[in-house]
Design an enzyme around this catalytic site. Sequence first.
Site, PDB file in Angstrom:
ATOM      1  N   ARG A 198     -29.993  -9.741 -23.369  1.00 24.62           N
ATOM      2  CA  ARG A 198     -30.042  -8.844 -22.336  1.00 24.62           C
ATOM      3  C   ARG A 198     -31.356  -8.044 -22.250  1.00 24.62           C
ATOM      4  O   ARG A 198     -32.346  -8.382 -23.181  1.00 24.62           O
ATOM      5  CB  ARG A 198     -28.832  -7.802 -22.481  1.00 24.62           C
ATOM      6  N   LYS A 233     -40.657   1.753 -35.658  1.00 26.96           N
ATOM      7  CA  LYS A 233     -41.623   0.994 -34.756  1.00 26.96           C
ATOM      8  C   LYS A 233     -43.097   1.237 -35.222  1.00 26.96           C
ATOM      9  O   LYS A 233     -43.879   0.630 -34.725  1.00 26.96           O
ATOM     10  CB  LYS A 233     -41.299   1.653 -33.198  1.00 26.96           C
ATOM     11  N   GLY A 269     -33.562 -11.379 -28.902  1.00 24.98           N
ATOM     12  CA  GLY A 269     -33.103 -10.304 -28.100  1.00 24.98           C
ATOM     13  C   GLY A 269     -32.871 -10.819 -26.792  1.00 24.98           C
ATOM     14  O   GLY A 269     -33.026 -10.007 -25.562  1.00 24.98           O
ATOM     15  N   ALA A 274     -39.813   5.296 -37.432  1.00 30.72           N
ATOM     16  CA  ALA A 274     -40.268   4.858 -38.596  1.00 30.72           C
ATOM     17  C   ALA A 274     -40.438   3.272 -38.473  1.00 30.72           C
ATOM     18  O   ALA A 274     -41.281   2.709 -38.820  1.00 30.72           O
ATOM     19  CB  ALA A 274     -39.522   5.309 -39.833  1.00 30.72           C
ATOM     20  N   SER A 305     -43.039   0.566 -29.272  1.00 32.67           N
ATOM     21  CA  SER A 305     -42.498   1.477 -28.392  1.00 32.67           C
ATOM     22  C   SER A 305     -43.428   2.693 -28.169  1.00 32.67           C
ATOM     23  O   SER A 305     -44.296   2.820 -29.014  1.00 32.67           O
ATOM     24  CB  SER A 305     -41.237   2.062 -28.908  1.00 32.67           C
ATOM     25  N   TYR A 328     -35.738   5.248 -35.791  1.00 29.93           N
ATOM     26  CA  TYR A 328     -36.477   4.198 -34.929  1.00 29.93           C
ATOM     27  C   TYR A 328     -38.121   4.528 -35.064  1.00 29.93           C
ATOM     28  O   TYR A 328     -38.594   3.504 -34.851  1.00 29.93           O
ATOM     29  CB  TYR A 328     -36.073   4.751 -33.553  1.00 29.93           C
TER      30      TYR A 328
HETATM   31  P1  NAP Z   1     -31.001  -3.620 -25.548  1.00 32.59           P
HETATM   32  O1  NAP Z   1     -30.693  -4.114 -23.747  1.00 32.59           O
HETATM   33  O2  NAP Z   1     -30.330  -2.977 -26.076  1.00 32.59           O
HETATM   34  O3  NAP Z   1     -31.062  -5.327 -26.052  1.00 32.59           O
HETATM   35  C1  NAP Z   1     -31.489  -5.506 -27.339  1.00 32.59           C
HETATM   36  C2  NAP Z   1     -31.368  -7.050 -27.683  1.00 32.59           C
HETATM   37  O4  NAP Z   1     -31.592  -7.070 -29.015  1.00 32.59           O
HETATM   38  C3  NAP Z   1     -30.070  -7.518 -27.283  1.00 32.59           C
HETATM   39  O5  NAP Z   1     -30.338  -8.729 -26.445  1.00 32.59           O
HETATM   40  C4  NAP Z   1     -29.558  -7.619 -28.676  1.00 32.59           C
HETATM   41  O6  NAP Z   1     -28.679  -8.988 -28.640  1.00 32.59           O
HETATM   42  C5  NAP Z   1     -30.523  -8.042 -29.625  1.00 32.59           C
HETATM   43  N1  NAP Z   1     -30.315  -7.542 -31.029  1.00 32.59           N
HETATM   44  C6  NAP Z   1     -29.928  -6.150 -31.448  1.00 32.59           C
HETATM   45  N2  NAP Z   1     -29.779  -6.580 -32.711  1.00 32.59           N
HETATM   46  C7  NAP Z   1     -29.987  -7.700 -33.107  1.00 32.59           C
HETATM   47  C8  NAP Z   1     -29.815  -8.582 -34.280  1.00 32.59           C
HETATM   48  N3  NAP Z   1     -29.282  -7.892 -35.355  1.00 32.59           N
HETATM   49  N4  NAP Z   1     -30.130  -9.842 -34.066  1.00 32.59           N
HETATM   50  C9  NAP Z   1     -30.232 -10.664 -33.002  1.00 32.59           C
HETATM   51  N5  NAP Z   1     -30.486  -9.648 -31.984  1.00 32.59           N
HETATM   52  C10 NAP Z   1     -30.229  -8.375 -31.843  1.00 32.59           C
HETATM   53  O7  NAP Z   1     -32.680  -3.268 -25.588  1.00 32.59           O
HETATM   54  P2  NAP Z   1     -34.015  -3.585 -24.749  1.00 32.59           P
HETATM   55  O8  NAP Z   1     -34.250  -2.075 -24.227  1.00 32.59           O
HETATM   56  O9  NAP Z   1     -33.790  -4.715 -24.103  1.00 32.59           O
HETATM   57  O10 NAP Z   1     -34.845  -3.343 -26.059  1.00 32.59           O
HETATM   58  C11 NAP Z   1     -35.713  -4.635 -26.363  1.00 32.59           C
HETATM   59  C12 NAP Z   1     -37.069  -4.107 -27.268  1.00 32.59           C
HETATM   60  O11 NAP Z   1     -37.747  -3.340 -26.475  1.00 32.59           O
HETATM   61  C13 NAP Z   1     -36.241  -3.341 -28.548  1.00 32.59           C
HETATM   62  O12 NAP Z   1     -36.981  -3.970 -29.712  1.00 32.59           O
HETATM   63  C14 NAP Z   1     -36.679  -1.968 -28.352  1.00 32.59           C
HETATM   64  O13 NAP Z   1     -36.917  -1.264 -29.301  1.00 32.59           O
HETATM   65  C15 NAP Z   1     -37.949  -2.217 -27.422  1.00 32.59           C
HETATM   66  N6  NAP Z   1     -38.070  -0.939 -26.666  1.00 32.59           N
HETATM   67  C16 NAP Z   1     -37.340  -0.846 -25.228  1.00 32.59           C
HETATM   68  C17 NAP Z   1     -37.427   0.212 -24.699  1.00 32.59           C
HETATM   69  C18 NAP Z   1     -36.644   0.814 -23.530  1.00 32.59           C
HETATM   70  O14 NAP Z   1     -36.670   1.679 -22.954  1.00 32.59           O
HETATM   71  N7  NAP Z   1     -35.656  -0.061 -23.128  1.00 32.59           N
HETATM   72  C19 NAP Z   1     -38.680   1.238 -24.736  1.00 32.59           C
HETATM   73  C20 NAP Z   1     -39.408   0.899 -26.109  1.00 32.59           C
HETATM   74  C21 NAP Z   1     -39.341  -0.189 -26.638  1.00 32.59           C
HETATM   75  P3  NAP Z   1     -27.412  -9.009 -29.365  1.00 32.59           P
HETATM   76  O15 NAP Z   1     -26.490  -8.011 -29.364  1.00 32.59           O
HETATM   77  O16 NAP Z   1     -26.568 -10.156 -28.384  1.00 32.59           O
HETATM   78  O17 NAP Z   1     -27.468  -9.621 -30.543  1.00 32.59           O
END
Ligand code: NAP
Length: 255
Positions: A21, A164, A18, A162, A147, A160
Amino acid sequence: MHAMNERVLENRVAVVTGASRGLGRAIACALANAGADMILLARDLSRLEQTAREIERRGRKVLIQPCDVRSEADVTRAAEQVRSTFGAVHILVNSAGVNIRKPLEAFTLEEWHHVMDTNLTGVFLVCRAFLPLMRGHGYGRILNLTSIMSHVALPGRTAYAASKTGLLGFTRALALELAGEGITVNGISPGPVATEMNRPLLENPDVQREFTSRIPLGRWGREEEIAALAVYLCSPDAGWITGTDISIDGGWTAQ
Ligand code: NAP
């Protein structure tokens, strides 16, 4: 205790999923700042290249590998590529994740699988493929992006939450499996951070305000705050932390 600006991860090799971004990109840049060489995985090649350029500017080695974490073949290929380029891996951060927010009955089976396959099975596949490269160095760190939804819930988050909550159980069990090998396994549980994942919330000012009102510290988290915690958990100083999950949520789950 190491000062946080010291290069505490010099001579370490880190894989971040991931990394195209959001939190994954921020964590990858912060690990590189701390001295680690980087392998960046995600599906979007051009965005991976952008992250890679930021890391190269920091003088670190970087390998990008397009990879869908739901695909066993992609993940196996990525691990093989890393084995032949770097040989060893010390740090693995699983940040790839998706969220689909809707009431249970509106979910198609395909949507359910999309969330579970990315957030949970993807972490299984990546850990299984990279562990052979992490063993035998006496130093290893696995971080999983759990999360607040690993600890509390909201309506519309069945898949989501489930995934996490499952990831938290996975984290604990793997920590025990690897405890004898100097490899720690922990979760980071962020509250809301303004990444693309939360665009649907950010696009609606009422929803955004409603979320902010749930946060005792009164604001959303910042990518660099999550990244700084990741660097600490990957550092030698965090060597006695394993099988747990650190909340970084402005107090959300304390209520
Ligand atoms: P984001 O900006 O939507 O980025 C998600 C990342 O996951 C992207 O780099 C995307 O890359 C990658 N991804 C998605 N599906 C994929 C796949 N099948 N194979 C490979 N890469 C994949 O989300 P984020 O906010 O950075 O979230 C990062 C992590 O933190 C996630 O696990 C999320 O659940 C967790 N989280 C986020 C928050 C929040 O508020 N932002 C809070 C709690 C937990 P590509 O599309 O290029 O594949």
